[in-house]
Design an enzyme around this catalytic site. Sequence first.
Site, PDB file in Angstrom:
ATOM      1  N   ASP A   1      32.920  71.713 -24.944  1.00 15.22           N
ATOM      2  CA  ASP A   1      32.665  72.664 -25.578  1.00 15.22           C
ATOM      3  C   ASP A   1      32.278  74.089 -24.789  1.00 15.22           C
ATOM      4  OD1 ASP A   1      30.236  71.719 -24.739  1.00 15.22           O
ATOM      5  OD2 ASP A   1      29.195  72.138 -26.693  1.00 15.22           O
TER       6      ASP A   1
ATOM      7  N   ASP B   1      27.803  70.376 -33.692  1.00 16.33           N
ATOM      8  CA  ASP B   1      27.000  69.705 -34.743  1.00 16.33           C
ATOM      9  C   ASP B   1      26.957  70.380 -36.062  1.00 16.33           C
ATOM     10  OD1 ASP B   1      26.429  68.312 -32.323  1.00 16.33           O
ATOM     11  OD2 ASP B   1      24.445  68.661 -32.428  1.00 16.33           O
TER      12      ASP B   1
HETATM   13 MG    MG Z   1      20.399  67.912 -32.094  1.00 16.57          MG
END
Ligand code: MG
Length: 376
Positions: free
Chosen positions: A30, A170
């Site tokens: 990333d 996430d």
């Molecule tokens: Mg986390």
Amino acid sequence: MTGFRELFGREPDGRWAAPGRVNLIGEHVDYAQGLCLPFAIAERTVVEVAARDDDRVRLHSLAEQDSWSGTIDEVAPRSPDGWAGYAAGVLWALRQAGHKIGGIDLLVTDTVPLGAGLSSSAALECSTALAVDELFGLGLGGTPSGRRALAAACISAENDVVGAATGGMDQATSLLGVAGHALLLDMRDGTDRAVPFAPADDGLALMVIDTRVRHRLADGQYGMRRAAVEKAAAALGRPSLRDATLAEVTTLDPDLVPRARHIVTEIARVRETVELLDAGRLPEIGPLLDASHASLAHDYEVSCDELDLACSAARRAGALGARMTGGGFGGSAIALVPVEQEDAVASEVRAAFAEARYREPEIRGAQPSAGAERVG
Ligand code: MG
Ligand code: ADP
């Protein structure tokens, strides 16, 4: 059990849920503007929320057995500390981004398992963000671009208020996940695409093996890997290693070669995985998972004995492929397993851990599931 009414003296306006995630492939790329392929899982964090007409934020978590109360303008870098920063930080970040929001009463009822590498932190941020979006009429939750804006606020909450470095995978997954799909996230241009990923349709299961260890060198090593990757890009005169070639990588300082080689080969493995999934050839991705693990273990050196053992034991008992997932130095491994071999794989991994005198691992299946939504 403590209820909303008991805590706050009224009923909530609604309930919102946001999932955790598992990264299928594309690890440690990333920060190199690479590609990753996570999916949202069935485990969810649920918040009950009521809007307030003042600026106060009152929070309670059943998992943490803890309350926090303050105003949005009191929120600042590292304050509140602890878990409340993830939720209060989202309100702070939305206000920083110019949105007109007021305070809330919020109770976290259900939760993604904490600290298991399944991203409970993003699930808490994203469920909170979706609730605030709806209660204050921001109009962001209904479109993918709006959800990306909510994800940005969640990332800011974690980076700027909590002070934990998060690359944003996430939060994007928790808000944009699609059932039966993984999400191809392009960390250079911020775009995403849902890629078919439904192991059950092929008689397969994606198992998550939580080693329940977290080695202390994790944080320092993360910074060193990141620095090495940035140094390698600079030496090649590129903004990142995203488009670097293997031939170029071999011209680098010898100590940078394996680190850069991981980035370049891992991004290529994500592309190959996506090609197979798009072509309906999911059962063939196993060797790419194995190769990802080997690269993380030997070139990037972020695995550990527990993760290596989880993968080798799973393969021995019939997994088609296995790799560490997440930052490494502990945390979880994943294994792609024929459904009829699931029990054998779990037993083999447990036996191997017992033999090595490691803590008993926690083993669960992961279902590619939808992103955050209102649930009541
Ligand atoms: Mg986390
Ligand atoms: P992960 O995101 O992999 O689960 P993190 O360390 O990033 O691990 O985030 C875990 C932290 O997030 C917890 O220690 C806690 O501070 C916060 N958190 C997550 N879920 C909850 C919850 N349901 N209630 C309170 N805090 C939570």
